[in-house]
Design a protein around this motif. Sequence first.
Motif, PDB file in Angstrom:
ATOM      1  N   SER A 200       0.863  -1.031  -0.073  1.00  0.00           N
ATOM      2  CA  SER A 200       0.005  -0.224   0.184  1.00  0.00           C
ATOM      3  C   SER A 200       0.931   1.309   0.059  1.00  0.00           C
ATOM      4  CB  SER A 200      -0.781  -0.058   1.251  1.00  0.00           C
ATOM      5  OG  SER A 200      -2.014  -1.138   1.207  1.00  0.00           O
ATOM      6  N   LYS A 202       3.110   2.083  -1.923  1.00  0.00           N
ATOM      7  CA  LYS A 202       3.565   2.576  -3.005  1.00  0.00           C
ATOM      8  C   LYS A 202       2.732   3.252  -3.884  1.00  0.00           C
ATOM      9  CE  LYS A 202       3.624  -0.737  -6.362  1.00  0.00           C
ATOM     10  NZ  LYS A 202       3.829  -1.937  -7.202  1.00  0.00           N
ATOM     11  N   ASP A 203       1.254   3.180  -3.427  1.00  0.00           N
ATOM     12  CA  ASP A 203       0.274   3.898  -4.135  1.00  0.00           C
ATOM     13  C   ASP A 203      -0.242   5.100  -3.173  1.00  0.00           C
ATOM     14  OD1 ASP A 203       0.445   2.376  -6.552  1.00  0.00           O
ATOM     15  OD2 ASP A 203      -1.064   1.015  -5.582  1.00  0.00           O
ATOM     16  N   LYS A 206      -0.512   8.746  -4.431  1.00  0.00           N
ATOM     17  CA  LYS A 206      -1.001   8.827  -5.945  1.00  0.00           C
ATOM     18  C   LYS A 206      -1.942   9.921  -5.932  1.00  0.00           C
ATOM     19  CE  LYS A 206      -4.235   5.815  -6.688  1.00  0.00           C
ATOM     20  NZ  LYS A 206      -5.006   4.437  -7.046  1.00  0.00           N
ATOM     21  N   GLN A 209       0.634  13.124  -5.743  1.00  0.00           N
ATOM     22  CA  GLN A 209       1.848  13.177  -6.415  1.00  0.00           C
ATOM     23  C   GLN A 209       2.102  14.410  -7.145  1.00  0.00           C
ATOM     24  OE1 GLN A 209       3.922  10.003  -6.150  1.00  0.00           O
ATOM     25  NE2 GLN A 209       5.153  11.502  -6.613  1.00  0.00           N
TER      26      GLN A 209
END
Length: 656
Positions: A200, A202-203, A206, A209
Amino acid sequence: MNSTSTKIRLTFICFFLGLMTLFAQRIEIDRLEREFRGSYSGRKAYELSQKMIQLDSTYYVGHFFEANYRYDRASDKRGYESAIKSLVKAVELLEKDFYRELRRTTDIRTYIDRYQYQRKYAILIYYLSKSYEYIDKPGEAIKAVKRLQKRDFVFNFGINPYSNISWIYLRNRMYSPEKYPFLKSTIEENLQLASKYADSIKDSDKNNQWFINTYWPDYGNGALLSYYHYKNIIYSHQLKTDSAEYFSKQLERYDRLSYNNYGNLQFIQAKYDEAEESYEKARKNDNYEEKSVKEFDYMQSAVKIFKNDLSAAKIIIDRSIKYLGPSPGFGWNNIALSRAYYYSGDLKKSKEFRDKAANFKEIHVNSTWGEVSYNRNTLLFKYLYHKKSIKELKFRDKGYWYKPKTLYEISKHHFKQENAHLLLTSELSADPERFIGYYNLFASENNLFFDEIWELIKYFNPEYFINIFEKKLQEDERENVHKYFNYFIGQFHLEDGEYDLAIEKLEGVLKDEHLNATNEKLLIARVHEALSKAYLEKDNTAFANEHLLAFYMNFPQLVPYSEIEMKFNLNIVNISLTPEQEAIVEELKDSNIEWVENDLSWPTLKINITEKDNEPTVDYEVLIDNDTKFEGSLELKSIETPGQLLAFKAFGINLE
């Protein structure tokens, strides 16, 4: 009516003046904060915090300063508990008075006004979570980071809730829901959750960003790198070395590789040169300001022991203690010193440092090493101390069996050894991680090493463990570790009286293409010791002697504590001896050494008893093929058993 109106006016005026006073006090506190220059851990920061709290105890700033000070200064459970009180107070006051400022916004003008509050809030939550971890309240730590998660800031200042939660599940994976309700019932399930939270990460940025890339480009890859970091740790724990290597390389690309973790990854593959190289890099990158166990020191000290570089093993830990002092990590350092002195043959010193560790309340900061493994280390070295002390007493005087005082000492050690061993075996059999931690011999969470693991399991069912290690030979892809599996199989065959099978396996270890004669002297010595025993059982004296000498040459400090009797020539330089000198020689001869005459296939202990500066001294030298292995002088003043100490000197063991 007029009286009532007057009271209302006075109340209003008092309230207004109170507000003005409070407003003025907060303006003054803000000014003091702006003008502050220095470290939060300094005494001035604490004094300033108390002044701010005195001015207005309902304003968060003074508590923020106090919380930072207490957290930075904490080094034990009481310190972190004290920090928690200040951290909770600061967090609650921020949430109460600055609710709007702690709300998510993507409008940059609004964000600029809210920036300092969100930054402080994130820092406070991070410190609060860590403090709960360090006092073994991981459930409260998760609750703390979830408070930050719910805020959904566009930027968390490098503090990722998913990272923290993944770490907490990994660190506490071996416990049950009865101990910590947030856990699942099995280690596998907890590891799956740790991995899920790591995924989780990594995103997690999102939705933010663009904002991060625009205003904090240095943190643009923060979530991705954090994801790499935690997946690397998890795969290392699971012994999925290829995957761990992949994520290590990703981190290295961005110059974010933890060389401590990478060293551990190499160590669990028995790649000692690569491990040491990484530990050296980790040490150069660490200023020792963060008070926590320095795994790279502890682990590299073990590598030095494997090489029989015992002085280096001690120096590494002595330096770590010098830098860290009696702060978190002090207990682990004392365990490492206890180990170094244990392999040096100095049981008294080994016990001294083990007792320091046992009596120190270790706080396991920024490490997955926890209380269970810490207590097992201290208990193991207690067991080994008593076990080896029995052998030391028998080595000092082969006539121990008719001396009541010595027999009494042996019986005391035997009783304490059995108690410690009973506790150890009970703990090990109940440990759900014994298969991945101990039976794999090398594992990322295992800070006991192969020689010590053998002492833990050697008295269990040989057939059971032979099957385990035979299976690991088929399944484990770590080629450098296979020789250790074969060594354990050979040892269990020896314990089971299967001497031919033991010899076959053990000689195979010596022929292993991955065996390193420089780095693996401890393993090589243990193999030769076992082969010497096996050949003695088969009445092959020539081969038994050959392996006994190799045992001595690789790790002489182990030999007096073995079940095998070493052979020496004795060369006394003195032409004549006084009665006192004769007593020293007789005491030396009474040690558990087989003295041979003019057999140069064995070492020669050469001694010369002289007077130096009016003090009696023994000069000694151990010669093998005319090469000096050990030499030195032993001053006899105030020494009660000089002959016995000389016997230990022949094995490179220096006792007081």
